[in-house]
Scaffold this active site. Structure first.
Site, short mmCIF file in Angstrom:
data_model
loop_
_atom_site.label_atom_id
_atom_site.label_comp_id
_atom_site.label_asym_id
_atom_site.label_seq_id
_atom_site.Cartn_x
_atom_site.Cartn_y
_atom_site.Cartn_z
N TYR A 11 -15.50 11.26 6.94
CA TYR A 11 -14.46 11.63 7.89
C TYR A 11 -14.68 13.07 8.34
CZ TYR A 11 -11.86 7.61 6.04
OH TYR A 11 -11.47 6.35 5.66
N HIS A 34 -10.31 9.06 12.03
CA HIS A 34 -11.03 7.80 11.83
C HIS A 34 -12.40 8.15 11.24
CE1 HIS A 34 -12.38 3.72 12.77
NE2 HIS A 34 -13.47 4.25 13.27
N LYS A 90 -18.00 2.35 13.75
CA LYS A 90 -18.63 3.38 12.95
C LYS A 90 -20.14 3.30 13.13
CE LYS A 90 -15.15 2.78 9.30
NZ LYS A 90 -14.12 3.18 10.17
#
Length: 159
Positions: A94, A102, A133
């Site tokens: 993070y 996020h 991601k």
């Protein structure tokens, strides 16, 4: 652990940990003993090396050097790190407090010698894309002269 200590640990040392909750037999545990916080072996190792924590219980966790090296590498880059097992990796990274940001990366710790099949690469890319991601493969380089961290990103480009 009291709330202020937990916040200091996260703000100053970038250690997130996981609040575990109370034990069923001790419902007033939080009131008398503070918040139960679970730390990963890598977080404990880092805190011990920084002389921020001490160990009261001599029962030790296994020392896994390559995982510790990868954890310290991303910690030194100021990432907040949590477990990535829910997403098929070792860590989630993070850019700030996990409650406010996020995670950007799923990290899997690998060595240069570990074989990765094409199917695994596709799975990593698709999984990371589906959860917005990027998948990183990371591990210490074994170049013989100095230890550097090798990172490779897997990103699904789509069509």
């Amino acid at each position: 652990m009291d709330k202020q200590s937990k916040q200091d640990l996260e703000n100053r040392q970038l250690i997130v940990g996981a609040l575990c909750g109370t034990l069923p037999d001790y419902p007033l545990q939080n009131t008398f003993y503070g918040l139960p916080l679970c730390l990963s072996p890598e977080e404990v190792d880092l805190l011990l090396s920084l002389n921020v924590a001490t160990v009261k219980n001599t029962k030790s966790a296994p020392n896994v050097p390559k995982r510790n090296d990868v954890f310290r590498y991303f910690w030194s880059l100021k990432y907040h790190i949590t477990s990535g097992y829910k997403f098929g990796g070792d860590y989630l990274l993070y850019p700030g407090d996990p409650m406010c940001f996020h995670s950007q990366f799923i990290v899997s710790v690998k060595t240069e010698e570990e074989a990765i099949s094409p199917k695994e690469i596709v799975l990593m890319g698709r999984l990371a894309t589906n959860v917005k991601k990027m998948f990183l493969l990371a591990g210490p380089s074994q170049d013989g002269t100095k230890n550097e961290m090798m990172t490779y990103s897997v990103e699904w480009a789509g069509f």
